[in-house]
Scaffold this motif. Structure first.
Motif, PDB file in Angstrom:
ATOM      1  N   PRO A  87      15.055  50.852  77.138  1.00 25.47           N
ATOM      2  CA  PRO A  87      16.099  49.854  77.413  1.00 25.47           C
ATOM      3  C   PRO A  87      17.020  49.660  76.217  1.00 25.47           C
ATOM      4  CG  PRO A  87      13.947  49.067  78.130  1.00 25.47           C
ATOM      5  CD  PRO A  87      13.698  50.311  77.342  1.00 25.47           C
ATOM      6  N   PRO A  88      18.287  49.338  76.466  1.00 25.69           N
ATOM      7  CA  PRO A  88      19.234  49.141  75.363  1.00 25.69           C
ATOM      8  C   PRO A  88      18.779  48.041  74.409  1.00 25.69           C
ATOM      9  CG  PRO A  88      20.382  49.275  77.464  1.00 25.69           C
ATOM     10  CD  PRO A  88      18.928  49.183  77.772  1.00 25.69           C
TER      11      PRO A  88
ATOM     12  N   ALA B 284      23.625  46.946  73.385  1.00 26.28           N
ATOM     13  CA  ALA B 284      24.211  46.147  74.461  1.00 26.28           C
ATOM     14  C   ALA B 284      25.640  45.746  74.121  1.00 26.28           C
ATOM     15  CB  ALA B 284      23.358  44.914  74.725  1.00 26.28           C
ATOM     16  N   TYR B 285      25.932  45.542  72.846  1.00 28.57           N
ATOM     17  CA  TYR B 285      27.300  45.223  72.453  1.00 28.57           C
ATOM     18  C   TYR B 285      28.241  46.414  72.661  1.00 28.57           C
ATOM     19  CZ  TYR B 285      26.500  40.628  70.379  1.00 28.57           C
ATOM     20  OH  TYR B 285      26.231  39.294  70.200  1.00 28.57           O
ATOM     21  N   VAL B 286      27.697  47.609  72.639  1.00 30.49           N
ATOM     22  CA  VAL B 286      28.508  48.812  72.805  1.00 30.49           C
ATOM     23  C   VAL B 286      28.704  49.161  74.275  1.00 30.49           C
ATOM     24  CG1 VAL B 286      28.560  51.307  72.362  1.00 30.49           C
ATOM     25  CG2 VAL B 286      27.838  49.732  70.558  1.00 30.49           C
ATOM     26  N   LEU B 287      27.726  48.859  75.118  1.00 28.66           N
ATOM     27  CA  LEU B 287      27.755  49.275  76.518  1.00 28.66           C
ATOM     28  C   LEU B 287      29.061  48.953  77.242  1.00 28.66           C
ATOM     29  CD1 LEU B 287      24.219  48.608  78.061  1.00 28.66           C
ATOM     30  CD2 LEU B 287      25.375  50.799  77.742  1.00 28.66           C
ATOM     31  N   PRO B 288      29.637  47.750  77.099  1.00 29.48           N
ATOM     32  CA  PRO B 288      30.865  47.454  77.854  1.00 29.48           C
ATOM     33  C   PRO B 288      32.005  48.431  77.584  1.00 29.48           C
ATOM     34  CG  PRO B 288      29.930  45.426  76.951  1.00 29.48           C
ATOM     35  CD  PRO B 288      29.164  46.565  76.351  1.00 29.48           C
ATOM     36  N   GLN B 289      31.979  49.092  76.426  1.00 25.21           N
ATOM     37  CA  GLN B 289      33.009  50.089  76.125  1.00 25.21           C
ATOM     38  C   GLN B 289      33.006  51.224  77.145  1.00 25.21           C
ATOM     39  OE1 GLN B 289      35.280  49.956  73.778  1.00 25.21           O
ATOM     40  NE2 GLN B 289      34.525  48.670  72.130  1.00 25.21           N
ATOM     41  N   PHE B 290      31.858  51.434  77.805  1.00 26.95           N
ATOM     42  CA  PHE B 290      31.703  52.581  78.688  1.00 26.95           C
ATOM     43  C   PHE B 290      32.072  52.273  80.136  1.00 26.95           C
ATOM     44  CE2 PHE B 290      27.894  53.530  75.695  1.00 26.95           C
ATOM     45  CZ  PHE B 290      28.765  53.912  74.691  1.00 26.95           C
ATOM     46  N   ALA B 291      32.425  51.031  80.436  1.00 23.06           N
ATOM     47  CA  ALA B 291      32.643  50.630  81.825  1.00 23.06           C
ATOM     48  C   ALA B 291      34.018  51.021  82.358  1.00 23.06           C
ATOM     49  CB  ALA B 291      32.441  49.130  81.975  1.00 23.06           C
ATOM     50  N   GLY B 292      34.968  51.253  81.462  1.00 21.93           N
ATOM     51  CA  GLY B 292      36.310  51.608  81.909  1.00 21.93           C
ATOM     52  C   GLY B 292      37.091  50.445  82.486  1.00 21.93           C
TER      53      GLY B 292
ATOM     54  N   PHE C 232      23.711  59.985  82.327  1.00 20.43           N
ATOM     55  CA  PHE C 232      22.703  60.296  81.310  1.00 20.43           C
ATOM     56  C   PHE C 232      22.230  59.032  80.605  1.00 20.43           C
ATOM     57  CE2 PHE C 232      21.768  60.997  76.833  1.00 20.43           C
ATOM     58  CZ  PHE C 232      20.770  61.963  76.876  1.00 20.43           C
ATOM     59  N   LEU C 233      23.172  58.183  80.167  1.00 16.66           N
ATOM     60  CA  LEU C 233      22.803  56.973  79.444  1.00 16.66           C
ATOM     61  C   LEU C 233      22.048  56.001  80.333  1.00 16.66           C
ATOM     62  CD1 LEU C 233      26.004  56.330  77.289  1.00 16.66           C
ATOM     63  CD2 LEU C 233      23.854  57.372  76.584  1.00 16.66           C
ATOM     64  N   ALA C 234      22.451  55.902  81.591  1.00 18.09           N
ATOM     65  CA  ALA C 234      21.745  55.016  82.520  1.00 18.09           C
ATOM     66  C   ALA C 234      20.318  55.497  82.753  1.00 18.09           C
ATOM     67  CB  ALA C 234      22.508  54.927  83.840  1.00 18.09           C
ATOM     68  N   ALA C 235      20.151  56.799  82.877  1.00 20.28           N
ATOM     69  CA  ALA C 235      18.798  57.351  83.063  1.00 20.28           C
ATOM     70  C   ALA C 235      17.950  57.119  81.820  1.00 20.28           C
ATOM     71  CB  ALA C 235      18.890  58.844  83.380  1.00 20.28           C
TER      72      ALA C 235
ATOM     73  N   GLU D   6      19.849  48.040  84.193  1.00 21.56           N
ATOM     74  CA  GLU D   6      18.821  47.029  84.470  1.00 21.56           C
ATOM     75  C   GLU D   6      18.966  45.797  83.574  1.00 21.56           C
ATOM     76  OE1 GLU D   6      14.951  48.801  84.497  1.00 21.56           O
ATOM     77  OE2 GLU D   6      15.482  50.290  86.015  1.00 21.56           O
ATOM     78  N   ILE D   7      20.228  45.417  83.343  1.00 19.26           N
ATOM     79  CA  ILE D   7      20.524  44.210  82.579  1.00 19.26           C
ATOM     80  C   ILE D   7      21.061  43.164  83.543  1.00 19.26           C
ATOM     81  CG2 ILE D   7      21.913  43.200  80.741  1.00 19.26           C
ATOM     82  CD1 ILE D   7      22.002  45.908  79.399  1.00 19.26           C
ATOM     83  N   PRO D   8      20.410  42.006  83.651  1.00 14.57           N
ATOM     84  CA  PRO D   8      20.852  40.980  84.603  1.00 14.57           C
ATOM     85  C   PRO D   8      22.164  40.336  84.185  1.00 14.57           C
ATOM     86  CG  PRO D   8      19.056  40.150  83.251  1.00 14.57           C
ATOM     87  CD  PRO D   8      19.204  41.601  82.911  1.00 14.57           C
ATOM     88  N   THR D   9      22.938  39.921  85.176  1.00 12.52           N
ATOM     89  CA  THR D   9      24.210  39.249  84.936  1.00 12.52           C
ATOM     90  C   THR D   9      24.275  37.963  85.751  1.00 12.52           C
ATOM     91  OG1 THR D   9      25.295  40.478  86.721  1.00 12.52           O
ATOM     92  CG2 THR D   9      25.449  41.402  84.507  1.00 12.52           C
ATOM     93  N   ALA D  10      25.055  37.012  85.264  1.00 13.02           N
ATOM     94  CA  ALA D  10      25.291  35.754  85.965  1.00 13.02           C
ATOM     95  C   ALA D  10      26.501  35.087  85.337  1.00 13.02           C
ATOM     96  CB  ALA D  10      24.073  34.835  85.884  1.00 13.02           C
ATOM     97  N   GLU D  11      27.005  34.042  85.984  1.00 14.86           N
ATOM     98  CA  GLU D  11      28.132  33.301  85.423  1.00 14.86           C
ATOM     99  C   GLU D  11      27.682  32.201  84.485  1.00 14.86           C
ATOM    100  OE1 GLU D  11      31.563  32.289  87.870  1.00 14.86           O
ATOM    101  OE2 GLU D  11      30.647  33.446  89.509  1.00 14.86           O
TER     102      GLU D  11
END
Length: 221
Positions: A78-79, A84-92, A69-72, A142-147
């Protein structure tokens, strides 16, 4: 049956770890405690959670639905930076805010540097073995990631995630956010002293166990 399944309900379900208190969940998702108390009451009445030595799940399957639901929803809205600070809580998965965000979290939002609303990277330490899973997780939003921090012109949107893979993660909780230990944060700030001199002074005044030579003081306006 469906009226209980709103955005806040899904956020609570995704952020909840067995044994959490209502206040703990509220801090995790940056919401008012009373609001979350009402949300939890609705979830309890619907049979999704129970309060027994902390909050406990009665139905785990609803979490997968919540993430979908949240991804849709992110596809049309967009977050925001705060979301965005909260999103990582949902990754498990385990993680900790690091680098610039470690300073930001330990100063409780009091020190912000090298970011602006149009170009806002978040810095997160993750387990090496989870790196691809984290990339896939943020792809869903749809949030880009990189190192490494990427130039803002290379992608649409203001938010990017800088993932720092580590073999081990040591984290402490500050206002509901996992963050690398205070002494590690101070060491990072000292490494870039010219940028974080004022932050070191702030940390030295906030925490008794921080030993810093920073003597920065804001000049009167």
């Amino acid at each position: 049956m469906y009226e209980v399944c709103g955005e806040k309900e899904f956020k609570v379900l995704l952020a909840l770890d067995p044994g959490d208190s209502i206040s703990g969940v509220a801090r995790k998702i940056d919401e008012n405690r009373e609001t979350i108390r009402r949300v939890v009451n609705r979830l309890e009445e619907a049979g999704y959670v129970a309060y027994d030595d902390g909050l406990q799940f009665l139905d785990q399957t609803i979490r997968d639905v919540g993430l979908e639901f949240l991804a849709a929803a992110a596809a049309t809205s967009p977050p925001s930076i705060s979301e965005a600070y909260v999103l990582p809580q949902f990754a498990g998965m385990d993680y900790a805010f690091t680098a610039i965000d470690a300073v930001y979290v330990w100063t409780r939002g009091g020190y912000q540097v090298a970011r602006e609303p149009q170009d806002y990277p978040l810095f997160i330490a993750v387990h090496e073995s989870d790196f691809d899973a984290w990339t896939a997780f943020f792809d869903r939003f749809e949030i880009p990631t990189a190192e490494e921090r990427q130039p803002a012109a290379e992608f649409d949107g203001a938010i990017q995630i800088v993932l720092e893979p580590r073999s081990e993660i040591e984290a402490e909780m500050v206002d509901g956010r996992p963050v690398i230990p205070l002494q590690d944060t101070v060491a990072f700030a000292n490494e870039y002293y010219a940028t974080f001199e004022s932050a070191l002074d702030m940390l030295g005044r906030m925490y008794d166990d921080v030993d810093t030579d920073a003597n920065y003081r804001m000049e009167p306006a």
